[in-house]
Design an enzyme around this catalytic site. Structure first.
Site, PDB file in Angstrom:
ATOM      1  N   GLU A  98       0.857  -1.195   0.000  1.00 30.28           N
ATOM      2  CA  GLU A  98       0.000   0.000   0.000  1.00 30.28           C
ATOM      3  C   GLU A  98       0.891   1.242   0.000  1.00 30.28           C
ATOM      4  OE1 GLU A  98      -2.510   1.494  -0.668  1.00 30.28           O
ATOM      5  OE2 GLU A  98      -4.003   1.622   0.923  1.00 30.28           O
ATOM      6  N   LYS A 130       1.708   7.624   8.438  1.00 30.41           N
ATOM      7  CA  LYS A 130       1.408   8.851   9.187  1.00 30.41           C
ATOM      8  C   LYS A 130       0.915   8.419  10.564  1.00 30.41           C
ATOM      9  CE  LYS A 130      -0.577  11.605   5.435  1.00 30.41           C
ATOM     10  NZ  LYS A 130      -1.810  12.313   5.076  1.00 30.41           N
ATOM     11  N   ARG A 164      -0.276  11.921  -9.543  1.00 29.61           N
ATOM     12  CA  ARG A 164       0.288  10.578  -9.360  1.00 29.61           C
ATOM     13  C   ARG A 164       1.604  10.426 -10.107  1.00 29.61           C
ATOM     14  NH1 ARG A 164      -3.624   7.236  -6.990  1.00 29.61           N
ATOM     15  NH2 ARG A 164      -5.763   7.576  -7.635  1.00 29.61           N
TER      16      ARG A 164
HETATM   17  P1  IMP Z   1      -6.532   5.409   5.642  1.00 24.88           P
HETATM   18  O1  IMP Z   1      -7.686   4.480   5.511  1.00 24.88           O
HETATM   19  O2  IMP Z   1      -6.915   6.681   6.335  1.00 24.88           O
HETATM   20  O3  IMP Z   1      -5.311   4.772   6.268  1.00 24.88           O
HETATM   21  O4  IMP Z   1      -6.191   5.916   4.196  1.00 24.88           O
HETATM   22  C1  IMP Z   1      -5.474   5.202   3.292  1.00 24.88           C
HETATM   23  C2  IMP Z   1      -5.667   5.748   1.893  1.00 24.88           C
HETATM   24  O5  IMP Z   1      -5.943   7.148   1.896  1.00 24.88           O
HETATM   25  C3  IMP Z   1      -4.384   5.587   1.117  1.00 24.88           C
HETATM   26  O6  IMP Z   1      -4.385   4.386   0.426  1.00 24.88           O
HETATM   27  C4  IMP Z   1      -4.403   6.780   0.194  1.00 24.88           C
HETATM   28  O7  IMP Z   1      -5.066   6.461  -0.991  1.00 24.88           O
HETATM   29  C5  IMP Z   1      -5.202   7.828   0.930  1.00 24.88           C
HETATM   30  N1  IMP Z   1      -4.313   8.812   1.599  1.00 24.88           N
HETATM   31  C6  IMP Z   1      -4.087   8.967   2.916  1.00 24.88           C
HETATM   32  N2  IMP Z   1      -3.225   9.971   3.151  1.00 24.88           N
HETATM   33  C7  IMP Z   1      -2.882  10.445   1.941  1.00 24.88           C
HETATM   34  C8  IMP Z   1      -1.994  11.487   1.499  1.00 24.88           C
HETATM   35  O8  IMP Z   1      -1.318  12.199   2.286  1.00 24.88           O
HETATM   36  N3  IMP Z   1      -1.926  11.674   0.163  1.00 24.88           N
HETATM   37  C9  IMP Z   1      -2.623  10.939  -0.737  1.00 24.88           C
HETATM   38  N4  IMP Z   1      -3.443   9.961  -0.377  1.00 24.88           N
HETATM   39  C10 IMP Z   1      -3.579   9.716   0.948  1.00 24.88           C
HETATM   40 MG    MG Z   2      -6.019   7.991  -3.025  1.00 28.83          MG
END
Ligand code: IMP
Ligand code: MG
Length: 178
Positions: A98, A130, A164
């Protein structure tokens, strides 16, 4: 540098070094054990392409597409399975690849879904982490770089499907989404 980028977080060189370091670790830890690499589309395609070419064990390549973010920079909290893998995971080692782990909600549900299919092990490898944004009880087993809670784009990562194709990872100017 692109005009919408505030600061470069990982240069092309740092990305390449980081991918090598992750591949070395995976090669050491998995040895000759075959794996199913589950690449989460679309954000991790460049990372996965670079990483997987450096792996030495037998690799079955699979793709999964989930959406949880809608089009913006804030998580919507719901997960939709848009594309599923085609390999039976029973008894196999799965490596989820991922781009980034943010709240962790996406990977929490993806890992759960894949574990329920009888995988021998399910590990997670992310280019970025993060940690300060985490909501779900989950961690990535292999992390390229931990970063502050800023929105980043490039090297596969998008904002509303843009950026991207940048070869580096950069912090997006907040003016574009606030
Ligand atoms: P989560 O479910 O909040 O952990 O989010 C994961 C998904 O959110 C990742 O696979 C990314 O597609 C998107 N995402 C989270 N943070 C960022 C960022 O800083 N830039 C771009 N996409 C992000
Ligand atoms: Mg995304």
């Amino acid at each position: 540098m692109h005009k919408d980028i505030k600061r470069i977080l990982m240069s092309e060189t740092e990305i390449a070094d980081t991918v090598c370091r992750l591949a070395d670790r995976l090669n050491t830890e998995f040895g000759d054990e075959p794996i199913v690499a589950v690449v989460i589309l679309k954000g991790s395609m460049f990372f996965a392409a670079d990483l997987i070419r450096k792996l030495n064990m037998p690799v079955i390549l699979e793709f999964m597409k989930v959406s949880s973010y809608g089009s913006g920079a804030v998580s919507s909290g719901t997960l939709r399975l848009d594309l599923d893998i085609g390999t039976d995971l029973a008894g196999r080692n799965v490596l989820i690849i991922e781009d980034i782990i943010d709240s962790g909600n996406t990977l929490f549900r993806v890992r759960d879904m894949l574990s329920q299919r009888g995988a021998k092990s399910v590990k997670i490898c992310t280019m970025l982490d993060k940690p300060e944004c985490r909501e779900a009880d989950i961690h990535s087993d292999y992390i390229g770089k931990s970063i502050p809670p800023e929105f980043v784009v490039g090297y596969g990562l998008d904002y509303d499907e843009r950026y991207r194709n940048l070869p580096y990872i950069g912090v997006l100017d907040e003016k574009l989404y606030s």
